[in-house]
Scaffold this active site. Structure first.
Site, PDB file in Angstrom:
ATOM      1  N   ASP A 273      12.074  -4.102  -4.902  1.00  0.00           N
ATOM      2  CA  ASP A 273      12.976  -3.717  -5.385  1.00  0.00           C
ATOM      3  C   ASP A 273      14.037  -5.280  -3.765  1.00  0.00           C
ATOM      4  O   ASP A 273      14.742  -5.803  -4.105  1.00  0.00           O
ATOM      5  CB  ASP A 273      14.333  -2.752  -6.015  1.00  0.00           C
ATOM      6  CG  ASP A 273      14.195  -2.874  -7.388  1.00  0.00           C
ATOM      7  OD1 ASP A 273      14.696  -1.941  -7.943  1.00  0.00           O
ATOM      8  OD2 ASP A 273      12.687  -3.573  -8.009  1.00  0.00           O
TER       9      ASP A 273
ATOM     10  N   HIS B 115      12.402  -1.381 -10.224  1.00  0.00           N
ATOM     11  CA  HIS B 115      13.003   0.552  -9.946  1.00  0.00           C
ATOM     12  C   HIS B 115      11.562   1.350  -8.923  1.00  0.00           C
ATOM     13  O   HIS B 115      11.569   2.340  -9.033  1.00  0.00           O
ATOM     14  CB  HIS B 115      12.692   1.229 -10.517  1.00  0.00           C
ATOM     15  CG  HIS B 115      13.954   0.626 -12.107  1.00  0.00           C
ATOM     16  ND1 HIS B 115      15.425   0.411 -11.848  1.00  0.00           N
ATOM     17  CD2 HIS B 115      13.692   0.117 -13.096  1.00  0.00           C
ATOM     18  CE1 HIS B 115      15.814   0.047 -12.812  1.00  0.00           C
ATOM     19  NE2 HIS B 115      14.909  -0.058 -13.721  1.00  0.00           N
TER      20      HIS B 115
ATOM     21  N   ASP C  62      16.993  -1.335  -0.814  1.00  0.00           N
ATOM     22  CA  ASP C  62      16.517  -0.698  -1.671  1.00  0.00           C
ATOM     23  C   ASP C  62      16.769   0.537  -1.007  1.00  0.00           C
ATOM     24  O   ASP C  62      15.510   0.871  -0.542  1.00  0.00           O
ATOM     25  CB  ASP C  62      16.432  -0.905  -3.016  1.00  0.00           C
ATOM     26  CG  ASP C  62      16.662  -0.621  -4.390  1.00  0.00           C
ATOM     27  OD1 ASP C  62      16.192   0.065  -4.848  1.00  0.00           O
ATOM     28  OD2 ASP C  62      17.801  -0.809  -4.949  1.00  0.00           O
TER      29      ASP C  62
ATOM     30  N   GLU D 180      15.553   5.181  -4.136  1.00  0.00           N
ATOM     31  CA  GLU D 180      15.363   5.486  -5.268  1.00  0.00           C
ATOM     32  C   GLU D 180      15.672   6.871  -5.211  1.00  0.00           C
ATOM     33  O   GLU D 180      15.897   7.234  -3.956  1.00  0.00           O
ATOM     34  CB  GLU D 180      14.395   5.520  -5.602  1.00  0.00           C
ATOM     35  CG  GLU D 180      13.358   4.128  -6.088  1.00  0.00           C
ATOM     36  CD  GLU D 180      14.016   2.925  -6.645  1.00  0.00           C
ATOM     37  OE1 GLU D 180      14.359   1.632  -7.225  1.00  0.00           O
ATOM     38  OE2 GLU D 180      14.584   3.764  -7.634  1.00  0.00           O
TER      39      GLU D 180
END
Length: 508
Positions: free
Chosen positions: A493, A488, A349, A351
Site C-alpha cells: 500500500d 492491505h 502505511d 497494519e
C-alpha cells in the site's frame, strides 16, 4: 516454455520470435498478465497479435479470469546489459558485490550475438566455480533478452588486501575534516590508531586510509577455499558487519590466521575504531575494507544524532530500490512540482489489530523514501503485538499470529522507523485520520516525537480533480493506471501510495 511451444504449434511458428518474459496472476483482481519479449529490430507489435494471443492463452490455461498480454522490446544496449549483470551479482552473489567494479563489465554485440566480459580480481575468482558462475549469468541474461550470449570472466590480476601496514591518517593532515573523539580501550590488531574518527555520513566517495568508528551490527564470519593465487587450496576467512555512528557503512575484513581469535571476540553492539579504505562496490554503495581495529568508546554523545532515546539495537535496515526496466531507460522522465523535487518524502502505511490507537497495536510498518521525484529506499517489517490478531483482521490483511510470532517488538521497529523519517516529509493515504495516530502514540511511549511536516495523499487526491466514484486507495490507484498487488499489506500500500503522490504531482 510449454506455452510458447503450444503457441508456435497452433500458429505454425508465426510467433517463433517471441520469448516468454513474465507471468503475473492477480488473485484479487482475477487478472492474468503475460509479458512477451520481442526482438529489438522489430518496429512494433500490433493489436491483432495481442488479441489473438490473449484468446489462445485464456483457452490454453482454461482461465476463468481476464487475460492481458503485454509486449516488451528486447533492446540490446551496452548500458542496459551492464545493469542486468549488476543485478545478477546483487541478487545471487551479494557478498561479492563490494569487490566488483562496474567499470570492468563490458559488452558488445552484432545482430543477436552478444559478448559479455566481467573483470574480477584473483581472490574473487578463487571463491567461485567459474563454469557455474558463467552458466548462472548466461541463464540470467538469456531470460531477459532475445540474444545469444557468450560470457567471459577476465582476471584483473590484483588481489584483495590481507594485512597492510600503512600510516594512520592523522587529523592534523586534514584540518577541515569534521571529527569526533573516541577513547581507545584496547588494540585488537594493526597497531595504534589516532582516536579521532570522521563521521561516516561525511564520507560519500572512495578514499584510502580513513579512520571511522561506531557500533557493530550484523556481525558474520564466512570462509571459502581459494582456487588461485598464493592461497590456492587454502581456507580463507573473512568477516562482514555494519558499522554505525550517525550513519552506517558495510565493513569487510579478510582475516589472517593470526587474527581469527581476535576477530571472534567481536559481536553485535560492541564499539570499535578502525583504519581502512572506502571502495565503491558494484551496487554503487561504499564498502569499508579495514586494516586496523581497536576497541573504543565514543567520548561525545553527539555521534548518534538521530536517536534521541540513545543507542538501540537496529532491527530494520532500509534497502535501496532500483526501478530499472528496459522501457523506462528510453522514455522521457516525468517532471514534478517543486515540492516533490526539493524535498525528501517518506510514504508509509501500517497494519494494525484494530481501529482504536488506544487499545489496538501495530502489526506491520511499510514505507518508501522519495528523493528528487524517485522512489529510492524501502522500509518494511512485521511487528509482534502483545495480544492476538482478531480473526477478521487476519482475513483482511492476511497477517496471521504465526507470521508475527518472531517479529521484533514495536519498541525497536518504531525507533528504526523514526531514524528512517528524519529530515523527510511524512506522507501516506489517510495518515492524518488513522496511521499517524498509531505512530505518534508508539513514538511517545519511547520518547520519540514525530514532528515532521505531513502531507496526506488522500487530501491531494480529493483536491486533484480526479473523477472517481470514491476516494478509496484501490479506486484511485485503478483510475491512475497504477498496479497494486497485495492490497492491505503495509509495504504494498505504501509503494502504491507513493506512485499516486508522484502521479498527482506531475507538472501539467
Amino acid at each position: 516454455m510449454e506455452l510458447l511451444d503450444k503457441i508456435n504449434k497452433q500458429f505454425d511458428n508465426k510467433y517463433k520470435f517471441l520469448k516468454l518474459f513474465d507471468v503475473v496472476y492477480d488473485t484479487n483482481a482475477l487478472i492474468c498478465t503475460i509479458c512477451f519479449l520481442y526482438p529489438y529490430q522489430m518496429t512494433d507489435v500490433g493489436s491483432e497479435m495481442r488479441g489473438e494471443l490473449e484468446t489462445f492463452v485464456k483457452e490454453f490455461f482454461s482461465l476463468n479470469c481476464d487475460v492481458r498480454v503485454k509486449f516488451k522490446k528486447s533492446f540490446l544496449d551496452e548500458k542496459l546489459i551492464k545493469i542486468e549483470v549488476k543485478n545478477f551479482f546483487e541478487k545471487y552473489h551479494k557478498s561479492l558485490v563490494p569487490f566488483i567494479n562496474v567499470d570492468n563489465i563490458t559488452s558488445s554485440y552484432k545482430d543477436y550475438d552478444v559478448e559479455v566480459n566481467v573483470g574480477l580480481n584473483q581472490d574473487v575468482l578463487s571463491m567461485l566455480d567459474e563454469g557455474e558462475l558463467k552458466a548462472e549469468l548466461h541463464k540470467f541474461l538469456s531470460n531477459r533478452f532475445i540474444a545469444n550470449f557468450a560470457i567471459s570472466l577476465v582476471e584483473l590480476g590484483e588481489t584483495l588486501p590481507t594485512e597492510i601496514d600503512v600510516e594512520d591518517l592523522l587529523p592534523e593532515a586534514r584540518p577541515t575534516v569534521e571529527r569526533y573523539e573516541m577513547i581507545i580501550d584496547s588494540v585488537l590488531f594493526g597497531g595504534d590508531i589516532a582516536p579521532k574518527p570522521e563521521y561516516i555520513k561525511n564520507n560519500k566517495k572512495p578514499k584510502n586510509s580513513v579512520i571511522l568508528g561506531g557500533t557493530i551490527s550484523a556481525f558474520t564470519r564466512k570462509s571459502f577455499i581459494a582456487k588461485k593465487g598464493r592461497y590456492a587450496g587454502q581456507e580463507r576467512i573473512y568477516y562482514s558487519f555494519s558499522l554505525k555512528d550517525d550513519a552506517s557503512v558495510d565493513v569487510i575484513y579478510f582475516c589472517s590466521k593470526a587474527n581469527e581469535k581476535k576477530m571472534e571476540t567481536l559481536s553485535d553492539g560492541m564499539s570499535i575504531i578502525c583504519v581502512g579504505d572506502l571502495v565503491r562496490g558494484l551496487n554503487g554503495n561504499l564498502t569499508y575494507q579495514i586494516k586496523k581495529l581497536s576497541l573504543a568508546t565514543a567520548k561525545k554523545v553527539e555521534v548518534i544524532v538521530n536517536a534521541p532515546s540513545g543507542r538501540h539495537k537496529q532491527v530494520v535496515f532500509a534497502e535501496p530500490i532500483e526501478t530499472q526496466s528496459q522501457s523506462n531507460l528510453f522514455e522521457d522522465k516525468p517532471t514534478y512540482n517543486d515540492n516533490i523535487m526539493n524535498n525528501s518524502f517518506v510514504v508509509f502505511d501500517i497494519e494494525t489489530t484494530g481501529l482504536d490507537p488506544e487499545s489496538c497495536e501495530i502489526t506491520e510498518i511499510g514505507a518508501v523514501k522519495i528523493v528528487g521525484g524517485v522512489i529510492k529506499e524501502r522500509f518494511a517489517s512485521f511487528v509482534k503485538p502483545n495480544g492476538k490478531i482478531p480473526k477478521e483482521v487476519q482475513e483482511l490483511t492476511h497477517i496471521t499470529d504465526e507470521m508475527v510470532a518472531n517479529a521484533p517488538s514495536i519498541e525497536y521497529v518504531i525507533r528504526d522507523f523514526y531514524d528512517f523519517t528524519r529530515g523527510s516529509i511524512i506522507s501516506g493515504y489517510n495518515i492524518i485520520g488513522f496511521d499517524m495516530k498509531f505512530i505518534t502514540k508508539a513514538g511517545k511511549n519511547y520518547g520519540l516525537k514525530f514532528d515532521n511536516d505531513l502531507l496526506d495523499t488522500l487530501i491531494i487526491a480529493r483536491t486533484s480533480g480526479l473523477r472517481v466514484s470514491n476516494f478509496k486507495l484501490g479506486t484511485v490507484v485503478n483510475a491512475l493506471g497504477i498496479t497494486l498487488d497485495g492490497a492491505h499489506r503495509a509495504y504494498n500500500d505504501a509503494h502504491a501510495t507513493a506512485q499516486v503522490l508522484l502521479a498527482l504531482s506531475k507538472k501539467k
